[in-house]
Write a protein that holds these residues in place. Structure first.
Motif: not given
Length: 371
Positions: A232, A234, A236, A239, A241, A244, A321
């Motif tokens: 999964q 992000k 945007e 990246e 989830t 990081k 998002g």
């Protein structure tokens, strides 16, 4: 699929990293055995370790052989090839097709989605039919046993199958959806027999495509956090989830409608688009600049005969998002022209042009990615 049918040489699918090296990229060809998201290191099989600030991973897919009883990785590599990663299995399936006699039955078993290249099994059926029509095997049958009740570009495929090869029980190509017994639960590799809850199917050549999941390195690193199968991310900047500063691109990730995997097609074009978006995001971050506004693109061609192809284009933007499908600029090849009341057939030259576009797309994508 074109390699399997004999239309294309497998060398046309190969690319090297020489172009990247010439542009100053430090290319290390080695198997990654461990990713430590806490220490921010990547370890390879030869013991080398690389530290990172940002890590981009394209883990690809692995296969879940346990979803079909009787199927194993060894059997796929030696007897019942899935040929869903280009290489030795592609050539094995090609040899099996070439050896199939006129009147033989080529059976394709399609897993439950999501899987890499959603139109792939149905294009494969057409390419196998093309081989049979051009090699004097016109009495042969291609049977698609599907764990799904619909598929990508279905009206376009069915139109082409009917026009070129005959479609249905009396045609060369027949599609059996899950609701009609297409979901295969067990195979017998020795007899090349498939069993569903409804029927038993015997094949001359059996092509079982196992269920998909994210590649092992992603699962080992804890990135496959969606039902232990998919990564999964992000929308945007792709990246993870789960961790990081790790960006996951390509077939291993899912986005948008996570439950169905329909939002982000698992295609080469989408992976290329994701990679560019991640690169722009990382450059902006390192230079203290605002993050770019993401737009993701997908183009997918299907070639069903020497002079018959079609395509689909998807555009996605991100708002709040969430993945948003952009209708303007997206679309699919038409099944007819004119009006609904008075439809006109699509001129054959349009279908031939899409075959040429498909080859150009492949060569351009390889050049864009590797040269």
């Amino acid at each position: 699929n074109e390699v399997i049918s004999g239309v294309r040489d497998i060398k046309t699918l190969q690319a090297g990293y020489g172009g990247l090296a010439r542009r100053g990229v430090n290319v290390v060809q080695a198997e990654v055995t461990k990713v430590d998201p806490v220490a921010k290191t990547v370890t390879t099989a030869d013991g080398a370790s690389f530290a990172y600030d940002s890590l981009v991973m394209s883990p690809g897919v692995d296969f879940d052989y346990g979803t079909v009883k009787g199927l194993t990785q060894e059997i796929s590599e030696t007897q019942i090839p899935h040929a869903w990663k280009a290489g030795p299995q592609t050539l094995l399936l090609r040899r099996q097709l070439e050896a199939m006699e006129d009147g033989g039955r080529f059976v394709i078993v399609v897993p439950k989605g999501p899987f890499r290249c959603p139109p792939g099994p149905y294009e494969r059926a057409a390419q196998v039919a093309l081989h049979c029509m051009t090699k004097g095997k016109k009495k042969s049958k291609i049977l698609i046993l599907d764990a799904n009740d619909s598929f990508s570009k279905k009206p376009l495929f069915e139109e082409a199958w009917k026009a070129l090869y005959g479609y249905g029980k009396s045609g060369m190509i027949e599609w059996v959806p899950a609701a009609s017994g297409g979901k295969i639960e067990e195979i017998n590799p020795e007899t090349k027999t498939c069993l569903s809850g409804f029927d038993e199917y015997k094949a001359s050549v059996l092509n079982v495509i196992p269920a998909h999941r994210a590649g092992k390195i992603a699962r080992d690193a804890g990135l496959a956090n969606l039902k232990d199968s998919w990564c999964q991310i992000k929308p945007e900047n792709m990246e993870s989830t789960a961790h990081k500063d790790i960006h996951v691109i390509g077939d291993a990730c899912v986005g948008g409608e996570m439950a169905t995997g329909n939002a982000l097609p698992k295609s080469a074009h989408m992976a290329n688009s994701q990679a560019k978006m991640v690169a722009a995001s990382i450059v902006a971050k390192q230079n203290g600049q605002p993050q770019p506004t993401p737009i993701y693109t997908n183009t997918c061609y299907s070639v069903v005969a020497h002079d018959w192809g079609f395509s689909v284009v998807h555009l996605f933007r991100v708002e709040g998002g969430q993945w948003i499908y952009v209708k303007e600029g997206s679309g699919i090849s038409p099944t007819s022209f004119g009006t609904k009341e008075a439809p006109k057939p699509v001129p054959r030259i349009y279908r031939k042009m899409e075959v040429d576009y498909a080859d150009g797309w492949l060569r351009n994508l390889l050049a864009d990615s590797f040269s």
